[in-house]
Design a protein around this motif. Structure first.
Motif, PDB file in Angstrom:
ATOM      1  N   GLU A  33      26.372  57.930  -1.859  1.00 58.90           N
ATOM      2  CA  GLU A  33      25.054  58.352  -2.295  1.00 58.90           C
ATOM      3  C   GLU A  33      25.113  58.912  -3.710  1.00 58.90           C
ATOM      4  O   GLU A  33      26.182  59.193  -4.245  1.00 58.90           O
ATOM      5  N   GLU A  34      23.929  59.086  -4.304  1.00 61.19           N
ATOM      6  CA  GLU A  34      23.824  59.643  -5.645  1.00 61.19           C
ATOM      7  C   GLU A  34      24.374  61.066  -5.670  1.00 61.19           C
ATOM      8  O   GLU A  34      24.185  61.839  -4.728  1.00 61.19           O
ATOM      9  N   LEU A  35      25.034  61.413  -6.763  1.00 55.01           N
ATOM     10  CA  LEU A  35      25.561  62.775  -6.908  1.00 55.01           C
ATOM     11  C   LEU A  35      24.465  63.686  -7.451  1.00 55.01           C
ATOM     12  O   LEU A  35      24.000  63.520  -8.577  1.00 55.01           O
ATOM     13  N   ASN A  36      24.035  64.638  -6.635  1.00 52.04           N
ATOM     14  CA  ASN A  36      23.078  65.655  -7.045  1.00 52.04           C
ATOM     15  C   ASN A  36      23.369  66.917  -6.245  1.00 52.04           C
ATOM     16  O   ASN A  36      24.344  66.967  -5.497  1.00 52.04           O
ATOM     17  N   TRP A  37      22.538  67.942  -6.407  1.00 50.09           N
ATOM     18  CA  TRP A  37      22.843  69.205  -5.747  1.00 50.09           C
ATOM     19  C   TRP A  37      22.797  69.076  -4.232  1.00 50.09           C
ATOM     20  O   TRP A  37      23.552  69.761  -3.523  1.00 50.09           O
ATOM     21  N   GLU A  38      21.930  68.182  -3.717  1.00 52.04           N
ATOM     22  CA  GLU A  38      21.876  67.989  -2.268  1.00 52.04           C
ATOM     23  C   GLU A  38      23.148  67.336  -1.751  1.00 52.04           C
ATOM     24  O   GLU A  38      23.602  67.619  -0.651  1.00 52.04           O
ATOM     25  N   ASN A  39      23.727  66.470  -2.583  1.00 52.44           N
ATOM     26  CA  ASN A  39      24.960  65.791  -2.181  1.00 52.44           C
ATOM     27  C   ASN A  39      26.186  66.599  -2.591  1.00 52.44           C
ATOM     28  O   ASN A  39      27.155  66.085  -3.143  1.00 52.44           O
ATOM     29  N   THR A  40      26.140  67.885  -2.384  1.00 53.39           N
ATOM     30  CA  THR A  40      27.320  68.744  -2.511  1.00 53.39           C
ATOM     31  C   THR A  40      27.544  69.508  -1.214  1.00 53.39           C
ATOM     32  O   THR A  40      28.481  70.287  -1.118  1.00 53.39           O
ATOM     33  N   GLN A  41      26.670  69.274  -0.239  1.00 60.00           N
ATOM     34  CA  GLN A  41      26.724  69.981   1.042  1.00 60.00           C
ATOM     35  C   GLN A  41      26.781  68.983   2.183  1.00 60.00           C
ATOM     36  O   GLN A  41      26.175  69.174   3.231  1.00 60.00           O
ATOM     37  N   ALA A  42      27.511  67.883   1.981  1.00 56.16           N
ATOM     38  CA  ALA A  42      27.530  66.804   2.963  1.00 56.16           C
ATOM     39  C   ALA A  42      28.319  67.153   4.214  1.00 56.16           C
ATOM     40  O   ALA A  42      28.328  66.386   5.168  1.00 56.16           O
ATOM     41  N   GLY A  43      28.993  68.301   4.209  1.00 59.59           N
ATOM     42  CA  GLY A  43      29.735  68.709   5.390  1.00 59.59           C
ATOM     43  C   GLY A  43      31.212  68.384   5.297  1.00 59.59           C
ATOM     44  O   GLY A  43      31.677  67.744   4.359  1.00 59.59           O
ATOM     45  N   ASP A  44      31.960  68.807   6.297  1.00 56.67           N
ATOM     46  CA  ASP A  44      33.412  68.620   6.291  1.00 56.67           C
ATOM     47  C   ASP A  44      33.812  67.157   6.195  1.00 56.67           C
ATOM     48  O   ASP A  44      34.860  66.826   5.662  1.00 56.67           O
ATOM     49  N   LEU A  45      32.986  66.272   6.721  1.00 61.64           N
ATOM     50  CA  LEU A  45      33.336  64.856   6.752  1.00 61.64           C
ATOM     51  C   LEU A  45      33.556  64.290   5.361  1.00 61.64           C
ATOM     52  O   LEU A  45      34.346  63.378   5.165  1.00 61.64           O
ATOM     53  N   PHE A  46      32.853  64.851   4.348  1.00 59.61           N
ATOM     54  CA  PHE A  46      32.932  64.306   3.006  1.00 59.61           C
ATOM     55  C   PHE A  46      33.555  65.280   2.020  1.00 59.61           C
ATOM     56  O   PHE A  46      33.301  65.212   0.839  1.00 59.61           O
ATOM     57  N   SER A  47      34.349  66.178   2.498  1.00 63.35           N
ATOM     58  CA  SER A  47      34.940  67.164   1.604  1.00 63.35           C
ATOM     59  C   SER A  47      36.313  66.695   1.138  1.00 63.35           C
ATOM     60  O   SER A  47      37.296  66.791   1.871  1.00 63.35           O
ATOM     61  N   TYR A  48      36.392  66.186  -0.076  1.00 60.94           N
ATOM     62  CA  TYR A  48      37.668  65.739  -0.648  1.00 60.94           C
ATOM     63  C   TYR A  48      38.400  64.758   0.269  1.00 60.94           C
ATOM     64  O   TYR A  48      39.614  64.769   0.340  1.00 60.94           O
ATOM     65  N   ASN A  49      37.700  63.923   0.996  1.00 61.80           N
ATOM     66  CA  ASN A  49      38.434  63.096   1.949  1.00 61.80           C
ATOM     67  C   ASN A  49      38.017  61.623   1.917  1.00 61.80           C
ATOM     68  O   ASN A  49      38.222  60.908   2.873  1.00 61.80           O
ATOM     69  N   THR A  50      37.417  61.186   0.826  1.00 63.86           N
ATOM     70  CA  THR A  50      37.072  59.769   0.725  1.00 63.86           C
ATOM     71  C   THR A  50      38.354  58.962   0.525  1.00 63.86           C
ATOM     72  O   THR A  50      39.090  59.156  -0.420  1.00 63.86           O
ATOM     73  N   SER A  51      38.587  58.047   1.430  1.00 60.55           N
ATOM     74  CA  SER A  51      39.810  57.256   1.355  1.00 60.55           C
ATOM     75  C   SER A  51      39.642  56.089   0.403  1.00 60.55           C
ATOM     76  O   SER A  51      38.591  55.454   0.343  1.00 60.55           O
ATOM     77  N   CYS A  52      40.704  55.808  -0.348  1.00 56.65           N
ATOM     78  CA  CYS A  52      40.640  54.665  -1.256  1.00 56.65           C
ATOM     79  C   CYS A  52      40.597  53.347  -0.533  1.00 56.65           C
ATOM     80  O   CYS A  52      40.299  52.320  -1.121  1.00 56.65           O
ATOM     81  N   TYR A  53      40.870  53.347   0.766  1.00 56.18           N
ATOM     82  CA  TYR A  53      40.777  52.099   1.514  1.00 56.18           C
ATOM     83  C   TYR A  53      39.324  51.626   1.563  1.00 56.18           C
ATOM     84  O   TYR A  53      39.054  50.453   1.751  1.00 56.18           O
ATOM     85  N   TRP A  61      27.113  79.321  -2.729  1.00 58.62           N
ATOM     86  CA  TRP A  61      27.523  77.978  -2.318  1.00 58.62           C
ATOM     87  C   TRP A  61      29.016  77.988  -2.037  1.00 58.62           C
ATOM     88  O   TRP A  61      29.763  78.804  -2.556  1.00 58.62           O
ATOM     89  N   SER A  62      29.450  77.040  -1.263  1.00 57.82           N
ATOM     90  CA  SER A  62      30.889  76.892  -1.073  1.00 57.82           C
ATOM     91  C   SER A  62      31.520  76.441  -2.382  1.00 57.82           C
ATOM     92  O   SER A  62      30.990  75.571  -3.067  1.00 57.82           O
ATOM     93  N   PRO A  63      32.671  77.013  -2.769  1.00 61.95           N
ATOM     94  CA  PRO A  63      33.342  76.549  -3.991  1.00 61.95           C
ATOM     95  C   PRO A  63      34.056  75.223  -3.796  1.00 61.95           C
ATOM     96  O   PRO A  63      34.632  74.686  -4.729  1.00 61.95           O
ATOM     97  N   VAL A  64      34.027  74.696  -2.580  1.00 66.70           N
ATOM     98  CA  VAL A  64      34.599  73.378  -2.290  1.00 66.70           C
ATOM     99  C   VAL A  64      33.433  72.445  -1.964  1.00 66.70           C
ATOM    100  O   VAL A  64      32.823  72.541  -0.909  1.00 66.70           O
ATOM    101  N   LEU A  65      33.099  71.565  -2.883  1.00 66.58           N
ATOM    102  CA  LEU A  65      31.957  70.699  -2.687  1.00 66.58           C
ATOM    103  C   LEU A  65      32.247  69.622  -1.643  1.00 66.58           C
ATOM    104  O   LEU A  65      33.394  69.244  -1.422  1.00 66.58           O
ATOM    105  N   SER A  66      31.183  69.157  -1.015  1.00 66.69           N
ATOM    106  CA  SER A  66      31.277  68.076  -0.029  1.00 66.69           C
ATOM    107  C   SER A  66      30.394  66.937  -0.504  1.00 66.69           C
ATOM    108  O   SER A  66      29.166  67.048  -0.473  1.00 66.69           O
ATOM    109  N   VAL A  67      31.014  65.869  -0.968  1.00 66.07           N
ATOM    110  CA  VAL A  67      30.286  64.782  -1.620  1.00 66.07           C
ATOM    111  C   VAL A  67      30.407  63.504  -0.813  1.00 66.07           C
ATOM    112  O   VAL A  67      31.503  63.102  -0.430  1.00 66.07           O
ATOM    113  N   ASN A  68      29.271  62.867  -0.552  1.00 64.45           N
ATOM    114  CA  ASN A  68      29.245  61.552   0.072  1.00 64.45           C
ATOM    115  C   ASN A  68      29.240  60.516  -1.039  1.00 64.45           C
ATOM    116  O   ASN A  68      28.257  60.377  -1.767  1.00 64.45           O
ATOM    117  N   CYS A  69      30.320  59.789  -1.178  1.00 68.69           N
ATOM    118  CA  CYS A  69      30.479  58.871  -2.309  1.00 68.69           C
ATOM    119  C   CYS A  69      29.572  57.648  -2.223  1.00 68.69           C
ATOM    120  O   CYS A  69      29.470  56.893  -3.195  1.00 68.69           O
TER     121      CYS A  69
END
Length: 386
Positions: A362-382, A352-360
């Motif tokens: 959705e529920e956090l599970n193993w499927e929601n660790t591969q959400a792609g570049d769009l959700f990799s450490y980039n959820t804005s607080c706005y 697996w990539s050591p950098v998880l991609s999480v869509n905030c």
């Protein structure tokens, strides 16, 4: 004429003042996300020297014998076995090459990893190494555990070879403050790779904790390490940092827990640390970290083994690193494919990539660790309700 000329100037000054006030308000209300404040210079007083010219030839007989003594005592203490070699320094070449530890000769650096209490003479070993080989690079593993068998993190061990340690690994965290103990080791001016892992849950990390490793190129948290608190702008002053991965093996353990109810996975990644994983990606308190990685995309980019740096047989990174979303897309596989032996091996080998991609959203599970570049450490607080 005078009034006509000054009016536009006064108007311009008013506009400039209003813009400055608005910018200040933005910084105050969302400082962590916009990173208005500059990185601190308070931790830069200890400048980063150049790496010393480390030896790149194979280990000498004396170095082998030091490593051999350490290695055999560990084997004996841990497994009740030992490989005897009477008078190692005077052994014949055939005796050395017939020995199970002969692979030590293939390295150009000394690997010191001895956790058992029989290795409390590690200070003597590191002092001896410094005396016979002051320019030999060292990879050092220390252990932070409540079990008396394990060797604690202590500066007496590192002091004789502090300029020679190029890789420092710390395993088994006794408390959430393990990185504070690393700071207490003092200056480690030539550490290139710092690794932390194995049951390190809910870490509390300070910015200062890494300031005494000014040359560090790679920081990796492995074996499902999780972070509860991290001081804002940690890592931002490490000018030589090239790789930063803080969630190694977490996705694989999430999969094992969900699909196999694996007891080992549950002990490696217990329920109470789930929130720590989500917060790193979604909480406003970590917005500065996500923003930092957006500004430094090379820190989480794909990189091949040995591509970053080589010192003899020591290479960085040690293995290939995958960018977010570039690992095998297991979420698209069928149940039969997921149950196949090849996929099991893929997960076992932590592909697996050591950098998880999480869509905030959705529920956090193993499927929601591969959400792609769009959700990799980039959820804005706005977009979050904080």
């Amino acid at each position: 004429m005078y009034r006509r000329c000054t009016y536009p100037l006064v108007l311009l000054l008013y506009v400039f003042l209003i813009l400055e006030i608005l910018f200040a308000v933005e910084c105050v209300t969302d400082d962590l996300e916009t990173e208005c404040s500059q990185t601190s210079d308070s931790l830069k007083s200890e400048s980063a020297p150049s790496l010393i010219p480390f030896r790149t030839d194979g280990l000498t007989r004396a170095e082998f014998c030091l490593s051999f003594a350490k290695q055999t005592s560990c084997i004996q203490a841990t497994f009740g076995l030992t490989y005897k070699m009477d008078n190692c320094n005077n052994a014949t070449d055939s005796e050395v090459w017939a020995h199970p530890c002969k692979a030590l000769f293939n390295k150009t650096y000394i690997d010191l990893s001895c956790p058992t209490k029989e290795c409390e003479d590690m200070k003597t070993i590191t002092t001896s190494i410094n005396m016979i080989s002051p320019t030999r690079a060292i990879a050092l593993k220390l252990y932070d555990n409540t079990d008396d068998r394990w060797l604690a993190i202590h500066k007496d061990i590192t002091a004789p070879v502090r300029n020679q340690v190029i890789q420092l690994s710390v395993f088994f965290c006794k408390s959430p403050n393990t990185t504070v103990k690393v700071y207490a080791l003092g200056m480690l001016p030539n550490v290139l790779h710092f690794q932390l892992g194995w049951f390190c849950h809910g870490l509390r990390i300070r910015k200062a904790d890494f300031s005494r490793m000014p040359q560090v190129r790679v920081i990796q948290f492995t074996m499902s390490t999780t972070i509860a608190e991290m001081e804002p702008y940690t890592f931002t002053d490490l000018s030589n940092l090239q790789i930063l991965t803080l969630e190694g093996e977490i996705a694989g353990n999430l999969f094992s827990r969900a699909e196999n109810d694996h007891s080992e996975a549950r002990s490696s990644l217990p329920d109470h640390v789930f929130e720590h994983i989500r917060r790193l990606h979604c909480a406003c308190s970590f917005a500065w970290f996500r923003n930092f990685l957006k500004k430094k995309p090379h820190l989480t980019a794909a990189i091949r083994k040995g591509q970053l740096l080589k010192v003899g047989s020591f290479v960085l990174p040690e293995d290939d690193i995958r960018a977010p979303g570039s690992s095998a897309n297991l979420t698209a596989l069928s149940r039969r494919e997921l149950d196949s032996f090849s996929i099991s091996i893929e997960i076992f080998q932590n592909k697996w990539s050591p950098v998880l991609s999480v869509n905030c959203d959705e529920e956090l599970n193993w499927e929601n660790t591969q959400a792609g570049d769009l959700f990799s450490y980039n959820t804005s607080c706005y977009n979050l309700n904080c």
